[in-house]
Motif scaffolding. Structure first.
Motif, PDB file in Angstrom:
ATOM      1  N   ASP A 415       0.831  -1.193   0.000  1.00 53.78           N
ATOM      2  CA  ASP A 415       0.000   0.000   0.000  1.00 53.78           C
ATOM      3  C   ASP A 415       0.876   1.258   0.000  1.00 53.78           C
ATOM      4  OD1 ASP A 415      -1.887   1.970   0.357  1.00 53.78           O
ATOM      5  OD2 ASP A 415      -2.289   1.474   2.462  1.00 53.78           O
ATOM      6  N   VAL A 416       0.864   1.992  -1.107  1.00 57.26           N
ATOM      7  CA  VAL A 416       1.700   3.188  -1.182  1.00 57.26           C
ATOM      8  C   VAL A 416       0.982   4.410  -0.604  1.00 57.26           C
ATOM      9  CG1 VAL A 416       3.066   2.341  -3.112  1.00 57.26           C
ATOM     10  CG2 VAL A 416       1.012   3.678  -3.575  1.00 57.26           C
ATOM     11  N   GLU A 417      -0.341   4.416  -0.614  1.00 56.68           N
ATOM     12  CA  GLU A 417      -1.155   5.437   0.058  1.00 56.68           C
ATOM     13  C   GLU A 417      -2.626   5.161  -0.241  1.00 56.68           C
ATOM     14  OE1 GLU A 417      -1.201   9.465  -1.421  1.00 56.68           O
ATOM     15  OE2 GLU A 417      -0.181   8.858  -3.273  1.00 56.68           O
ATOM     16  N   ARG A 418      -3.477   5.358   0.755  1.00 58.76           N
ATOM     17  CA  ARG A 418      -4.928   5.267   0.604  1.00 58.76           C
ATOM     18  C   ARG A 418      -5.411   3.947   0.012  1.00 58.76           C
ATOM     19  NH1 ARG A 418      -7.160   9.296  -3.048  1.00 58.76           N
ATOM     20  NH2 ARG A 418      -9.117   8.521  -2.190  1.00 58.76           N
ATOM     21  N   GLY A 419      -4.622   2.902   0.182  1.00 62.29           N
ATOM     22  CA  GLY A 419      -5.021   1.627  -0.386  1.00 62.29           C
ATOM     23  C   GLY A 419      -4.740   1.516  -1.871  1.00 62.29           C
ATOM     24  N   ILE A 420      -3.767   2.247  -2.373  1.00 63.84           N
ATOM     25  CA  ILE A 420      -3.260   2.057  -3.745  1.00 63.84           C
ATOM     26  C   ILE A 420      -2.232   0.945  -3.688  1.00 63.84           C
ATOM     27  CG2 ILE A 420      -1.955   3.096  -5.639  1.00 63.84           C
ATOM     28  CD1 ILE A 420      -3.097   5.806  -4.806  1.00 63.84           C
ATOM     29  N   LEU A 421      -2.534  -0.191  -4.318  1.00 63.33           N
ATOM     30  CA  LEU A 421      -1.704  -1.386  -4.178  1.00 63.33           C
ATOM     31  C   LEU A 421      -0.761  -1.566  -5.362  1.00 63.33           C
ATOM     32  CD1 LEU A 421      -4.394  -3.891  -2.843  1.00 63.33           C
ATOM     33  CD2 LEU A 421      -2.771  -2.504  -1.533  1.00 63.33           C
ATOM     34  N   ILE A 422       0.509  -1.800  -5.052  1.00 59.45           N
ATOM     35  CA  ILE A 422       1.479  -2.156  -6.088  1.00 59.45           C
ATOM     36  C   ILE A 422       1.115  -3.538  -6.620  1.00 59.45           C
ATOM     37  CG2 ILE A 422       3.905  -2.620  -6.583  1.00 59.45           C
ATOM     38  CD1 ILE A 422       4.596  -0.811  -4.200  1.00 59.45           C
ATOM     39  N   PRO A 423       1.023  -3.711  -7.931  1.00 51.31           N
ATOM     40  CA  PRO A 423       0.695  -5.032  -8.476  1.00 51.31           C
ATOM     41  C   PRO A 423       1.772  -6.059  -8.123  1.00 51.31           C
ATOM     42  CG  PRO A 423       0.443  -3.320 -10.147  1.00 51.31           C
ATOM     43  CD  PRO A 423       1.149  -2.690  -8.984  1.00 51.31           C
TER      44      PRO A 423
END
Length: 472
Positions: A415-423
């Motif tokens: 999670d890089v921020e706000r639940g944005i997930l790196i694939p």
């Protein structure tokens, strides 16, 4: 059904290359064209009818796919519920999936997707978890210190929707991986008038190649888009128009551009006549399709596949566009309607393929701009990165979830921020598996997917992810 060995396919390709070179050296252009047609016919001849089709479904706008495939276990669901807050679907509404992932976790699908649930449980459908555009393997540390090369225009609709279609996320290009695949395999088809890349959504990037372009069809009765009044002139004006167009096409032009344009128009006119006739005589898939644009697109794909022999196709790709997934607001209400349409259409298409006897020869897969934030913006979710996708067909090792479904707890290692997930899985791996099954040789993978070497060893005998039956 026995399939050709790799050595047989290589021998055939070598023969094609040698014969093509010989043809170019012939005394006249006319004999060259005849030789080329004969080469293509011999290349396409296969008594085992090794037909295959790929059906690409673009969910344009960015599907909130962590509400499409939801963790079902007690602890995992609690994480999901906490993170998604007002966007969380009540656990009792989820449709449970049989089995578990590689870590023993169980899952459910959105309550509007009963057909997807049934297909998964029957082994006709699989999910690929947390897949997205990657230039190279990336983690949270390399993302934050900017040492990893990231996709151009990350989080941008325009760039990301293009990267999913080109599988070249480190630069902008208008050549798609479906087009590059067709450039390699087009000689397998005897029909060179109609492209092997058929689009139900007009011109698109996925099917654009260097030598092969898409051929647009529609969900109407005839399927092909012709010149109004040309094929069946009903009055004096239509007859005059047809005569004028025929005269323009048949002129001998000195200018190369004019020659090319006339040739393209002639091909379009001839292709329309061929396609319309084949669709009129096509087998009915005997499946009741719903009265909506997406279902009708799938119905036309089924009819076109049923006409594959009369059209002279061994390989085809299809492109379907389902837009409207950019749900910054009202995501719950919008997905209830749209996921229902998607699920029902996939179920109807699955039934049609079985009735046509080609279920194991057609693989359908979804793509989308990107996943969406796990956190709520108050009414919906915003642009993110990794997401979950659907693969269906008889060749799919279904009833399983491939890739690595991530923890949905905030501030996780992905999670890089706000639940944005790196694939955790790249588009290259996803698409390379589809291309290998379709007939692309391992040695040609880097031609279709320039970055594949960063994620998969093309010299290995196995498939990148294992969701498709490996070609013999």
């Amino acid at each position: 059904m026995m399939k050709s060995s790799m050595s047989d396919r290589k021998s055939r390709r070598q023969f094609i290359g040698e014969a093509s070179c010989a043809a170019v050296g012939s005394a006249s252009v006319f004999s060259t064209l005849l030789n080329m047609k004969m080469v293509n016919a011999m290349a396409a001849f296969d008594p085992r009818d090794d037909y295959k089709a790929l059906v690409c479904v673009l969910l344009a706008g960015g599907n909130d796919s962590f509400n499409m495939l939801v963790p079902y276990g007690r602890d995992e669901y609690r994480e999901y519920q906490t993170t998604r807050s007002n966007l969380a679907i009540p656990k009792g509404d989820l449709l449970g999936l049989d089995g578990s992932d590689s870590q023993g976790r169980t899952f459910g699908v959105h309550p509007s997707m009963p057909e997807v649930q049934q297909m998964f449980n029957a082994g006709d459908l699989a999910f690929l978890a947390n897949v997205g555009t990657l230039v190279e393997p990336t983690d949270k540390v390399t993302y934050r210190n900017q040492s990893a090369q990231l996709p151009v225009g990350l989080f941008s609709h325009v760039d990301q929707i293009a990267h999913w279609q080109t599988s070249v996320p480190d630069r902008r290009t208008n050549i798609g991986w479906g087009g590059r695949t067709a450039d390699l395999l087009k000689s397998l088809n005897t029909n060179q008038t109609i492209s092997m890349n058929l689009s139900l959504a007009g011109t698109n990037t996925f099917q654009a190649g260097t030598t092969v372009m898409d051929y647009s069809i529609e969900s109407s009765e005839s399927g092909s888009i012709g010149i109004n009044g040309f094929q069946s002139p009903e009055g004096a004006y239509d007859r005059l128009k047809k005569a004028a167009i025929e005269g323009l096409i048949d002129l001998e032009y000195q200018n190369l551009f004019e020659q090319t344009y006339a040739g393209t128009l002639r091909s379009a006119v001839d292709g329309h006549a061929q396609f319309s006739e084949a669709i009129r005589n096509a087998h009915d898939p005997y499946t009741e399709f719903a009265e909506n644009e997406i279902a009708k697109a799938f119905q036309m794909v089924a009819k076109t596949i049923s006409a594959r022999k009369s059209l002279g196709f061994q390989r085809q790709t299809f492109f379907i566009l389902f837009g409207g997934w950019d749900h910054h607001a009202e995501v719950l209400d919008n997905q209830t309607t749209m996921l229902s349409v998607l699920s029902a259409s996939l179920g109807q298409f699955n039934s049609a393929l079985k009735r046509l006897g080609v279920h194991d020869r057609v693989t359908t897969f979804t793509i989308s701009d990107f996943g969406r934030t796990l956190t709520s913006n108050g009414r919906g979710s915003d642009h993110a990165w990794g997401g979950n996708h659907i693969i269906t067909g008889g060749a799919v090792e279904g009833g399983r979830i491939y890739g690595e479904y991530p923890t949905l707890e905030l501030d996780s290692p992905l999670d890089v921020e706000r639940g944005i997930l790196i694939p955790t899985t790249s588009c290259d791996e996803y698409f390379a598996e589809l291309a290998l099954w379709f007939g692309v040789e391992p040695s040609d993978l880097s031609t279709v997917f320039p970055n594949i070497g960063r994620f998969h060893d093309s010299s290995s005998s196995g498939m990148p992810l294992g969701f498709l039956t490996s070609p013999a």
